[in-house]
Design a protein around this motif. Structure first.
Motif, PDB file in Angstrom:
ATOM      1  N   GLN A 117      52.777  35.577  36.471  1.00 36.48           N
ATOM      2  CA  GLN A 117      51.560  36.059  37.149  1.00 36.48           C
ATOM      3  C   GLN A 117      50.514  34.964  37.303  1.00 36.48           C
ATOM      4  O   GLN A 117      49.804  34.912  38.312  1.00 36.48           O
ATOM      5  CB  GLN A 117      50.955  37.235  36.375  1.00 36.48           C
ATOM      6  N   ALA A 118      50.394  34.085  36.311  1.00 34.29           N
ATOM      7  CA  ALA A 118      49.428  32.996  36.404  1.00 34.29           C
ATOM      8  C   ALA A 118      49.761  32.086  37.589  1.00 34.29           C
ATOM      9  O   ALA A 118      48.863  31.642  38.328  1.00 34.29           O
ATOM     10  CB  ALA A 118      49.414  32.198  35.098  1.00 34.29           C
ATOM     11  N   ARG A 124      49.043  33.978  40.800  1.00 31.68           N
ATOM     12  CA  ARG A 124      47.603  34.043  41.093  1.00 31.68           C
ATOM     13  C   ARG A 124      47.170  32.855  41.945  1.00 31.68           C
ATOM     14  O   ARG A 124      46.455  33.021  42.945  1.00 31.68           O
ATOM     15  CB  ARG A 124      46.823  34.073  39.775  1.00 31.68           C
ATOM     16  N   ARG A 125      47.633  31.656  41.582  1.00 31.69           N
ATOM     17  CA  ARG A 125      47.296  30.472  42.378  1.00 31.69           C
ATOM     18  C   ARG A 125      47.920  30.552  43.765  1.00 31.69           C
ATOM     19  O   ARG A 125      47.265  30.241  44.763  1.00 31.69           O
ATOM     20  CB  ARG A 125      47.777  29.208  41.659  1.00 31.69           C
ATOM     21  N   VAL A 136      41.325  39.475  31.065  1.00 34.38           N
ATOM     22  CA  VAL A 136      42.111  39.341  32.295  1.00 34.38           C
ATOM     23  C   VAL A 136      41.891  40.627  33.096  1.00 34.38           C
ATOM     24  O   VAL A 136      42.667  41.568  33.011  1.00 34.38           O
ATOM     25  CB  VAL A 136      43.607  39.147  31.961  1.00 34.38           C
ATOM     26  N   LEU A 174      46.706  39.746  36.276  1.00 35.73           N
ATOM     27  CA  LEU A 174      45.987  38.520  36.598  1.00 35.73           C
ATOM     28  C   LEU A 174      45.587  38.453  38.069  1.00 35.73           C
ATOM     29  O   LEU A 174      45.028  37.457  38.516  1.00 35.73           O
ATOM     30  CB  LEU A 174      46.838  37.288  36.258  1.00 35.73           C
TER      31      LEU A 174
END
Length: 430
Positions: A93-94, A97-98, A174, A125
């Motif tokens: 997910q991190a 997200r980007r 978060v 996220l």
């Protein structure tokens, strides 16, 4: 409308909740809606060569993903899900997200949909991305039935309590579920399990659906029916499914009435379950022809749908089934279902289309399963009637096309609310 579906896995092969983002993406594309899918690269083989592969974007596998998977496969399934698998999902997910921030700008995305993970407690996220986020439908907040509360080890129960206690703090750090444009929940149980301070915009929507083009009603038998009743189990072979109790019940039931049991699925308990069936004297080389248990292994959805055409009844003795998509797939195939009156199956089934057994302990569940197996084996007319009503219920309430009909206005409302929020003056400008 330009929709980005974001999920760790979008896969029919993986099944379970991983099938949900796959369904949303495919159905949206069939409707001619501009939709993209952001998912993990390990599902890439399922899309290669398909006519919808052009809008799929991947999170590539990292060394830490592989390491967490190798560690997790050595742990009990529940502990793996709460530890190594959980860390892997957050890592994915991190990265997503980007990627999502970039895709919102490049593709002019105006709605982001995160259908999984379906856990109401797990943080998201996906927030502050330049487009409104719709999360869900979520489905969780489940405990084991009281008679099975000791099913988890003391360590697992303590870990689970700790994770639930930490969830409010994690969701504050978060805040995807706090800032979501809309959270969809499958039922009131899941709504109650949402983290403190969650988005006030919550709507109820069924989690699972059925693709009626794939799961078809049984055709009338062209040949005379077999002399034995054909039962089938579909699912991952893990402890919560309680296939061990099904084998005990089948061993008793087949002494009273000719029947076979086809087990479709794979998992860590497969060798142990085969040994159990052998010790009970019910292991058969081919459950289609011999009155016994046949372990068919994993099947694709297409293969499983075809195999259900030759079966008479699905049995699902799971004691912790939040969703239970296999119940709906069997109903869509005009099969009656024997299941436990707990969680998802109890939301789908009633006495008109199946048999629900109270989860009052292993001995009771085995006894009542035995009784149900024998009773339905002796009454083919009742099986057909239950199956027909199950198919009608699925067509009315759980067709994926109707789910897409329901989600499109939700997307539109989230987009409109997002545009209004952008136009409202910030307090510091007043």
């Amino acid at each position: 409308m330009r929709v980005l579906v974001v999920a760790e896995h979008a896969s029919r092969r993986y099944g379970g909740e991983a099938a949900l983002p796959m369904q949303y993406y495919e159905h949206l594309r069939r409707r001619g809606i501009s939709a993209w899918l952001l998912t993990h690269a390990r599902v890439r083989p399922e899309f290669e060569g398909s006519d919808i592969a052009d809008h799929v974007i991947y999170v590539e596998e990292l060394h830490i993903h592989s390491l967490l998977w190798k560690v997790g496969r050595r742990l009990p399934s529940r502990i793996d899900y709460l530890t190594t698998n959980y860390l892997s999902r957050l890592l994915t997910q991190a990265i997503q997200r980007r990627q999502t921030r970039r895709l919102v700008k490049e593709l002019a995305i105006n709605v982001i949909h995160q259908p999984m993970p379906v856990s109401p407690k797990e943080p998201s996220l996906l927030y502050d991305l330049g487009a409104p986020v719709v999360i869900g439908p979520l489905n969780g907040g489940m405990h084991f039935p009281p008679a099975f509360k000791s099913h988890d080890s003391i360590f697992t129960r303590a870990l689970l309590r700790g994770m639930r206690w930490l969830s409010n703090g994690l969701n504050a750090l978060v805040p995807g579920k706090l800032e979501a444009a809309l959270i969809l929940v499958a039922n009131e149980r899941t709504r109650r399990a949402l983290p403190l301070g969650h988005s006030p915009r919550v709507k109820t929507m069924v989690e699972n659906g059925v693709d009626l083009r794939l799961w078809r009603p049984r055709a009338p038998d062209a040949a005379p029916p077999p002399e034995h009743t054909r039962y089938v189990f579909m699912g991952r072979l893990v402890d919560v499914k309680r296939v061990d109790l099904l084998l005990k019940a089948f061993a008793q039931a087949c002494q009273q009435q000719p029947m076979s049991l086809l087990v479709i699925g794979d998992g860590p308990l497969l060798p142990e379950l085969k040994r159990q069936a052998d010790m009970l004297g019910i292991l058969a080389p081919d459950g289609e022809k011999v009155s016994g248990v046949h372990f068919a292994g994993w099947m694709s959805q297409v293969e499983a749908a075809d195999r259900l055409q030759t079966q008479d009844c699905l049995v699902l003795p799971s004691i912790r089934e939040c969703g239970g998509a296999v119940v709906l797939e069997a109903m869509a195939s005009s099969l009656p279902v024997i299941a436990v009156r707990w969680g998802g199956p109890a939301d789908y089934l009633d006495d008109s289309c199946g048999v629900l057994i109270a989860p009052d302990g292993p001995a009771y569940l085995t006894q009542e399963m035995t009784h149900a197996l024998v009773k339905l084996a002796r009454d083919p007319a009742r099986r057909r009637a239950l199956g027909a009503r199950g198919r009608a219920k699925v067509e009315q309430e759980f067709d994926w096309e109707k789910k897409i009909d329901a989600i499109l206005p939700i997307y539109a409302q989230a987009e409109a609310d997002g545009m209004m929020a952008e136009e409202e003056p910030h307090p510091q400008h007043l």
